[in-house]
Design a protein around this motif. Structure first.
Motif, PDB file in Angstrom:
ATOM      1  N   SER A   1     -33.878 -10.244  19.520  1.00  0.00           N
ATOM      2  CA  SER A   1     -33.988  -9.298  20.574  1.00  0.00           C
ATOM      3  C   SER A   1     -34.952  -8.295  19.956  1.00  0.00           C
ATOM      4  O   SER A   1     -35.056  -7.386  20.562  1.00  0.00           O
ATOM      5  CB  SER A   1     -32.900  -8.511  20.702  1.00  0.00           C
ATOM      6  OG  SER A   1     -32.073  -8.091  19.620  1.00  0.00           O
ATOM      7  N   GLY A   2     -35.618  -8.210  18.879  1.00  0.00           N
ATOM      8  CA  GLY A   2     -36.494  -7.342  18.317  1.00  0.00           C
ATOM      9  C   GLY A   2     -36.636  -7.555  16.537  1.00  0.00           C
ATOM     10  O   GLY A   2     -35.902  -8.308  16.012  1.00  0.00           O
ATOM     11  N   SER A   3     -37.601  -6.558  15.974  1.00  0.00           N
ATOM     12  CA  SER A   3     -37.686  -6.818  14.679  1.00  0.00           C
ATOM     13  C   SER A   3     -36.399  -6.296  14.082  1.00  0.00           C
ATOM     14  O   SER A   3     -35.610  -5.551  14.370  1.00  0.00           O
ATOM     15  CB  SER A   3     -38.708  -5.486  14.368  1.00  0.00           C
ATOM     16  OG  SER A   3     -40.075  -6.124  14.870  1.00  0.00           O
TER      17      SER A   3
END
Length: 572
Positions: free
Chosen positions: A145-147
């Protein structure tokens, strides 16, 4: 009953002894009071200087560590946005070569790998863990879902396949991960990296090592719960004192071993949305930190006692000379009272003795003034010492600031300074509509130089490239090393698209014509792009320049490609 008390003569002390006691006592009081006051001020300054030195070193280490963590996070983010990862086969040998090259260029990485959307590792540095599944690993789940930047941990599976250069402690790593998306924003996989924990600790230690003001100072790294992460010998055995606070620059605290330490603690700024909560702690034994102040105080006390003793001796001799004629007068008075014959008077000495007494007082006063002047000079020398230490700390801070903004190899600005300058130009463009240009310069076939002539020769080529680029741009242009063999030039005030292209071609031609010695001819490919009102962030401009650079490579290298968003056309 008789009244014995009224007839018994009271014991009296001689004028000589009284004068000696009064002068000696007053001299001792004055000198000790002045010495203690000066000593108190000086010891406060020395103690404050020691605490500030600890805090400044801890702050410098924290800032440098935060910068390195942020750069690694941004590096992973930029790598996953490259066309190779957004469009190519994630299990191809080309992907592995790109990962191996990144690991070789940055030895802080222990492992870099790529997974598919189901957590199966499709490619990795040196082929380690290829075919393994990491579905349950926190870095894979979070990166969907993201870094993601993870806290320090042990990786048992990976540790079995990597050499441990520090056998006194297990291999520990921190994770960096980011999702790989295609051009339509659909998930293709996850790019993950494990960085050596020793890279973090070496970064912190490098700021403190060699500073003489930090004698016997100890560097620690603690997590947000106060548990000690480094050094490893304290892990699980030592915890931050309950009264430790990052809002206080330094304080004397009692630790779990029962010893008092002068302690400075600074919170490390976590990259991105991570909540690592790390704190860099410097502690110095209280006895070591206070030793200079105690030594100075003892010296001042000893000087005061010696001076007071000398003053008492002078006072005794003066009293002897003054009391002699008075004793003769007293003897003469007793002789007259007892009628014991002709009294013997001092012969012509009354006025002379008074003058001598006056001169003696002047001599003693001069002696006291000399002692006071000596104390003033000592105080001035202490102030000079404190000022010298302050200037040394200021110079050290300037050096650290330069290190944080400059690339160590080429002397150009580094990635951190580039990001700040690019953000400033972007904000100015939003306010004023004033456009700017950005070019990404990459050395063609640079790996051949390293493989054929070795990394020292490669470093020399990079330094020559940096010199050529910096020497062929305008004063207003900004030059930075982007990473590896890539450089970035910001043109804050191009007249138009053609002007930026002329600058890029000038650079390319100058490099192509330069003699690089044994390394042979070196050429570069240049990707050029200009800001546009439709850009949402500076990364849009960088992405276009990267795309232009990719096209230049695809078209045969040693050329400049301009990617213009407004017309969606390329210019070679």
């Amino acid at each position: 009953m008789g009244t014995e008390d009224s007839t018994t003569p009271r014991r009296s002390y001689s004028f000589r002894n009284q004068l000696t006691l009064w002068f000696g006592g007053l001299s001792l009081l004055a000198l000790l009071s002045g010495g203690l006051y000066v000593g108190h001020i000086a010891t406060q300054e020395i103690a404050s200087s020691g605490g500030e030195s600890l805090y400044i070193s801890a702050r410098s280490a924290s800032d440098l560590l935060a910068t390195n963590l942020r750069e690694r996070e941004q590096e992973i983010d930029l790598l996953r946005q490259s066309p190779l990862f957004m469009q190519g086969d994630l299990s191809s040998d080309t992907v592995r070569q790109a990962l191996d090259a990144r690991k070789t260029a940055h030895n802080e990485y222990a492992w870099i790998g790529v997974t598919d959307t189901q957590g199966l590792i499709t490619q990795a540095t040196d082929g380690v863990l290829v075919g393994e599944t990491v579905t349950q690993r926190p870095w894979f789940q979070a990166a969907l879902s993201g870094s993601f930047v993870g806290d320090v941990h042990e990786a048992v599976l990976l540790a079995k396949r990597l050499p441990n250069t520090r056998p006194e402690q297990p291999l520990r790593f921190i994770d960096f991960a980011a999702p790989i998306l295609d051009g339509q924003g659909r998930l293709r996989g996850v790019l993950g990296a494990h960085a050596h924990w020793s890279w973090v600790t070496d970064t912190v230690e490098s700021v403190v090592t060699g500073r003489t003001a930090l004698r016997r100072a100890e560097v620690l790294i603690a997590d947000k719960a106060g548990h000690i992460l480094y050094p490893y010998r304290y892990a699980g055995a030592l915890q931050l004192p309950a009264q430790a606070s990052a809002t206080q620059q330094y304080a004397s605290l009692r630790w779990g071993d029962g010893q008092d330490y002068l302690t400075a603690m600074v919170l490390v700024e976590s990259p991105g949305g991570a909540d690592l909560g790390w704190r860099v702690v410097l502690r110095q034994p209280a006895q070591v930190a206070q030793a200079p102040a105690k030594a100075l105080r003892n010296q001042l006390l000893l000087l005061g006692l010696i001076t007071a003793a000398l003053c008492a001796l002078v006072a005794h001799r003066l009293a002897s000379r003054v009391s002699r004629p008075l004793e003769l007068l007293a003897g003469a008075a007793r002789a007259i009272e007892r009628r014991e014959g002709t009294p013997r008077y001092p012969q012509g000495g009354h006025a002379a003795e008074i003058d001598q007494l006056n001169q003696s007082f002047q001599s003693m006063t001069q002696s006291l003034l000399q002692r006071e002047q000596q104390l003033s000079q000592l105080n001035a020398s202490l102030e000079d010492l404190v000022a010298e230490r302050t200037q040394a700390l200021h110079r050290a801070n300037l050096e650290l600031e330069s290190l944080a903004a400059r690339d160590a190899l080429t002397g150009l600005y580094n990635r951190r300074r580039l990001d700040d300058t690019l953000q400033q130009l972007f904000q100015r463009s939003l306010r004023t509509g004033h456009r700017f240009a950005l070019m990404v310069i990459d050395a063609d076939h640079f790996k051949r130089v390293n493989d054929t002539f070795g990394h020292p020769a490669g470093d020399a080529v990079l330094q020559q490239l940096a010199h050529l680029i910096a020497g062929n741009v305008r004063v207003t242009d900004f030059v930075a090393r982007y990473g590896g063999e890539e450089f970035v030039v910001l043109l804050p005030e191009p007249q138009d698209e053609q002007d930026a292209g002329l600058v890029a071609e000038k650079l390319r031609a100058a490099i192509s014509a330069h003699d690089f010695g044994a390394a042979g001819p070196i050429t570069v490919s240049v990707g050029l792009s200009s800001s546009h009102p439709a850009d949402a962030s500076p990364s849009d401009i960088v992405a276009r320049a990267d795309s232009a650079l990719y096209q230049a490579k695809q078209q045969g290298r040693n050329r400049t490609v301009t990617l213009q968003k407004a017309t969606n056309t390329d210019t070679a």
